[in-house]
Motif scaffolding. Structure first.
Motif, mmCIF file in Angstrom:
data_model
loop_
_atom_site.group_PDB
_atom_site.id
_atom_site.type_symbol
_atom_site.label_atom_id
_atom_site.label_comp_id
_atom_site.label_asym_id
_atom_site.label_seq_id
_atom_site.Cartn_x
_atom_site.Cartn_y
_atom_site.Cartn_z
ATOM 1 N N PRO A 210 4.693 72.968 75.614
ATOM 2 C CA PRO A 210 5.710 72.275 74.822
ATOM 3 C C PRO A 210 5.710 70.781 75.121
ATOM 4 C CG PRO A 210 6.726 73.285 76.723
ATOM 5 C CD PRO A 210 5.271 73.699 76.759
ATOM 6 N N THR A 211 6.218 70.028 74.193
ATOM 7 C CA THR A 211 6.417 68.597 74.435
ATOM 8 C C THR A 211 7.792 68.382 75.060
ATOM 9 O OG1 THR A 211 7.384 68.237 72.254
ATOM 10 C CG2 THR A 211 4.984 68.012 72.452
ATOM 11 N N MET A 212 7.992 67.171 75.599
ATOM 12 C CA MET A 212 9.298 66.809 76.128
ATOM 13 C C MET A 212 10.364 66.972 75.038
ATOM 14 S SD MET A 212 11.102 65.588 78.674
ATOM 15 C CE MET A 212 12.646 64.722 79.001
ATOM 16 N N GLU A 213 10.033 66.584 73.830
ATOM 17 C CA GLU A 213 10.985 66.676 72.720
ATOM 18 C C GLU A 213 11.385 68.125 72.466
ATOM 19 O OE1 GLU A 213 11.199 64.823 68.293
ATOM 20 O OE2 GLU A 213 9.462 66.101 68.725
ATOM 21 N N GLU A 214 10.410 69.037 72.455
ATOM 22 C CA GLU A 214 10.714 70.437 72.189
ATOM 23 C C GLU A 214 11.635 71.023 73.249
ATOM 24 O OE1 GLU A 214 6.803 72.105 69.893
ATOM 25 O OE2 GLU A 214 6.541 71.449 71.965
ATOM 26 N N ILE A 215 11.445 70.624 74.489
ATOM 27 C CA ILE A 215 12.280 71.160 75.562
ATOM 28 C C ILE A 215 13.705 70.639 75.470
ATOM 29 C CG2 ILE A 215 12.647 71.108 78.060
ATOM 30 C CD1 ILE A 215 9.658 71.422 78.418
ATOM 31 N N VAL A 235 4.175 68.879 78.193
ATOM 32 C CA VAL A 235 4.666 69.195 79.533
ATOM 33 C C VAL A 235 3.729 70.243 80.131
ATOM 34 C CG1 VAL A 235 6.551 70.176 80.869
ATOM 35 C CG2 VAL A 235 7.043 68.649 78.927
ATOM 36 N N HIS A 236 2.991 69.844 81.158
ATOM 37 C CA HIS A 236 2.033 70.765 81.762
ATOM 38 C C HIS A 236 2.684 71.720 82.752
ATOM 39 C CE1 HIS A 236 -2.024 68.667 80.761
ATOM 40 N NE2 HIS A 236 -1.144 68.506 79.799
ATOM 41 N N LEU A 257 7.413 67.888 84.138
ATOM 42 C CA LEU A 257 8.809 67.631 83.792
ATOM 43 C C LEU A 257 9.617 67.917 85.046
ATOM 44 C CD1 LEU A 257 11.156 67.022 81.862
ATOM 45 C CD2 LEU A 257 11.155 69.446 81.237
ATOM 46 N N VAL A 258 10.280 66.903 85.567
ATOM 47 C CA VAL A 258 11.009 67.029 86.827
ATOM 48 C C VAL A 258 12.430 67.498 86.538
ATOM 49 C CG1 VAL A 258 11.824 65.824 88.884
ATOM 50 C CG2 VAL A 258 9.607 65.212 87.854
#
Length: 711
Positions: A210-215, A235-236, A257-258
């Motif tokens: 997922p991308t940061m936006e999707e999360i 986001v890996h 993603l922290v």
């Protein structure tokens, strides 16, 4: 060429949207008015990412509502209520409406296994069957051996064969790139000689991330600091920062993603330091948990950093729960994620023979027609030039229920015959309104005197008297037929409560046979699961001679063509080709010669056995040179005994919907019903009668306002 293609899957996470995107890209280069349709969309039906993606990228000139069939919530309610046929009917209706607005319609089936246990897992294939469109199947090859993939292919093959759904291709998607060549070779060896194409697509590294936006959308996160847009980095991994900042920083990896509590400013500082340092990787973003905001001084400091590259968002839950939720988000293709779309198209085009696939789609002609699709086409054609049909048996509950359906769906104008108060009371007891349905009582109608005189004049040479005409016209069958004869109705449907003789005798006497017709005959439309066949004659002529058989064949072929069924006529007998001898076989053989002489372009052959006429394999063995064997759509039986028993046997043993008998050869349409008919049989027969009436030029302008006829 086919005007539609359906993309289906049976497994989770097959990557079907990547295939949809690749096929859409391929077809959009060739076809101007291309459309997109999803029969079932997730949730309550207000939004669908696949529709948004395809609509925006290919500038589809359809509204969201036109591209969306039925919502998952609505579908689940219908299934739970035992209304599966209604579900299919609504999907067929929406599909057919949007298909008329496109040169080609690409359909993407639902992934039911992701939606609800209320649905059978194979419902997507069953939808494809009802739509009658060629299908491209997508199988999931991720983390599967060649043997496991082969087993999944076999399961899919059996389902497509079971539902008689045309399978154009199977794409094995998400195969480990390192195994792609060997797996493809092994699977191809096991599938030599198959009629469908087989293609393979590799797993794209990081594509499902997922991308940061999707999360942040999935978690409903609130912006705190940093950029609000351009959050398209994948986001890996999800990295929970719970230890001290000096230890945490050594575990930080590129594109993490922290996730950390909102009261840990030390983690924020360490992460910012990693971004500006050449010695540490750069994370995608940060989620602050617990709904906690850092101190005002921290906020002030972050606001003072120009071009802060770290998007920071706040979520309300605890760190463990929010990290788990973030880890469950799957990456999808979003309309504005050009980088991901480009990657998907690049992989598709480099691994799929686009020219070969395009030619296969172009050359494929769908021959399937489900009963629901046939019914829908009947209704659409009947509505296009609405006719007025009289139903003499107004006291029959099935007729009343059918009348309500026909009026609600605005298929035809109707007149029922019978005593009005009795019919209205019975309709009310059944919960029916019969709005705008006229009711005429033959015993008290002001049309009686005119009808009596007409009947007397038409039949006086046969001994008809006025007194006898007065008694006869009180019969609902004669009264209804007279309405058709005098252009007060366009057609009549009867037989639910009367014999075939009671229906057709008045028609022979009043409507009469067309000048170019040797003998009146009948056909049944046999609606099988994936096609509609025409059977004749199964109701009228007991033992037709060769000339009459030829006439039945020609009229049945005309009827088939009238309803957009290509007439390929099989003249049936107990032997095929030149193998048999005897009077019965020679009668059929002579009928074929007569029909050929009268209509040279007609595809007709016989004598031929039923199995050789309908089955390609048998037909190619028994009559290899025939253009009819194995492809027949019109089946002409040698006598009434054979035809009537065969249609009933097929109907009862296969579950086919039999519509008819439909009379052919009369000046105006009058059709018979079986006394065992169901409400759908009546509805479909009325629609067919209306379409037949559209081909008739009335002798004088018919009065359309039914109320004026009965006042």
């Amino acid at each position: 060429m086919a005007d539609s293609l359906y993309i289906a899957n049976l497994e989770k996470e097959s990557g079907k949207l990547v295939v949809t995107l690749g096929v859409m890209e391929l077809l959009s280069r060739r076809i101007d008015r291309i459309g997109f349709f999803r029969p079932i969309i997730p949730g309550n039906g207000t939004h669908d990412n696949d529709i948004d993606l395809i609509k925006q990228r290919y500038n589809i000139g359809l509204s969201f509502d036109e591209m969306a069939g039925i919502s998952h919530d609505e579908a689940r309610t219908l299934i739970a209520g035992g209304e599966e046929q209604r579900l299919f009917r609504e999907i067929v209706q929406k599909y057919s409406e949007v298909r008329k607005k496109c040169d080609f319609l690409l359909c993407e089936g639902p992934t039911i296994v992701n939606m609800s246990e209320a649905f059978d897992y194979d419902i997507s294939i069953r939808i494809a069957r009802e739509l009658g469109t060629p299908t491209l199947h997508v199988a999931n090859g991720r983390n599967r051996t060649s043997l496991e993939i082969l087993e999944n292919i076999r399961v899919a093959e059996k389902l497509y064969e079971q539902y008689q759904c045309p399978l154009l291709a199977i794409f094995i998607n998400r195969i480990d790139p390192a195994l792609l060549v060997t797996a493809a070779a092994e699977i191809r060896r096991a599938h030599q000689g198959k009629s469908y194409r087989l293609d393979f697509l590799p797993e794209m590294e990081g594509f499902s991330m997922p991308t940061m936006e999707e999360i942040i959308v999935a978690l409903g996160a609130r912006h705190f600091s940093g950029p609000r847009t351009g959050l398209q980095r994948d986001v890996h991994a999800i990295k929970v920062a719970a230890m001290s900042s000096s230890n945490y920083i050594d575990f930080l990896e590129q594109d993490d993603l922290v996730v950390t509590p909102g009261d840990r400013p030390d983690i924020i500082f360490a992460t910012l330091g990693a971004i500006v340092s050449r010695n540490y990787p750069s994370p995608v973003g940060m989620l602050l948990t617990g709904g906690l905001e850092p101190s005002p001084s921290m906020v002030r400091m972050l606001d003072g950093i120009d071009d802060l590259a770290l998007p920071i968002y706040i979520v309300p839950g605890d760190t463990y729960r929010e990290a788990m939720r973030a880890g469950e988000v799957k990456g999808i293709l979003l309309p504005h994620n050009e980088q991901k779309i480009a990657r998907a198209l690049g992989v598709f085009e480099s691994h799929i023979d686009s020219n070969g696939l395009e030619q296969q789609v172009i050359q494929t002609v769908s021959t399937t027609m489900s009963p629901l699709m046939f019914e829908y086409s009947l209704f659409q054609r009947a509505r296009s030039d609405r006719k007025h049909i009289v139903l003499p048996e107004g006291s029959d509950d099935r007729i009343l229920l059918a009348a309500e359906i026909l009026r609600a769906r605005e298929v035809v104008d109707l007149t029922l015959l019978g005593e009005e108060r009795s019919i209205r009371n019975r309709a009310a007891a059944l919960g029916l309104k019969l709005q705008d349905v006229a009711i005429v009582d033959p015993k008290s109608s002001n049309l009686r005197d005119e009808f009596i005189e007409t009947l007397f004049q038409m039949r006086r040479h046969k001994g008809m008297t006025r007194d006898r005409a007065r008694d006869t016209i009180s019969d609902v069958g004669y009264f209804g037929t007279m309405m058709v004869h005098k252009d007060l109705a366009d057609g009549m449907v009867s037989g639910a409560a009367h014999t075939t003789q009671h229906t057709i005798l008045p028609a022979f006497q009043l409507i009469r046979t067309r000048p170019d017709v040797l003998v009146v005959s009948s056909v049944f439309f046999m609606c099988l699961e994936t096609r509609v066949l025409v059977y004749g004659d199964c109701a009228v002529n007991p033992n037709p001679n060769s000339e009459e058989l030829a006439e039945i064949a020609i009229r049945s072929a005309e009827t088939a063509a009238m309803f957009h069924i290509e007439p390929i006529v099989a003249m049936l007998s107990y032997s095929s080709g030149s193998s048999g001898e005897g009077e019965d076989v020679e009668r059929v053989r002579q009928a074929v010669r007569i029909a050929h002489n009268r209509w040279p372009e007609l595809k007709i052959d016989g004598p031929i056995q039923y199995d050789a006429a309908i089955d390609v394999t048998v037909g190619s063995q028994k009559m290899p040179e025939s253009e009819v064997a194995g492809r027949a759509s019109v089946f002409i039986f040698p006598d009434l005994n054979t035809g009537n028993n065969t249609y009933k046997a097929v109907q009862r043993s296969s579950g086919a919907v039999a519509i008819g008998p439909i009379l052919q050869g009369l000046n105006k349409p009058v059709n018979d019903l079986s006394r065992g008919c169901l409400v759908p049989d009546i509805v479909n027969t009325v629609a067919i009668t209306a379409i037949q009436a559209q081909q008739v030029v009335p002798s004088r302008q018919q009065t359309k306002v039914v109320g004026e006829l009965i006042t």
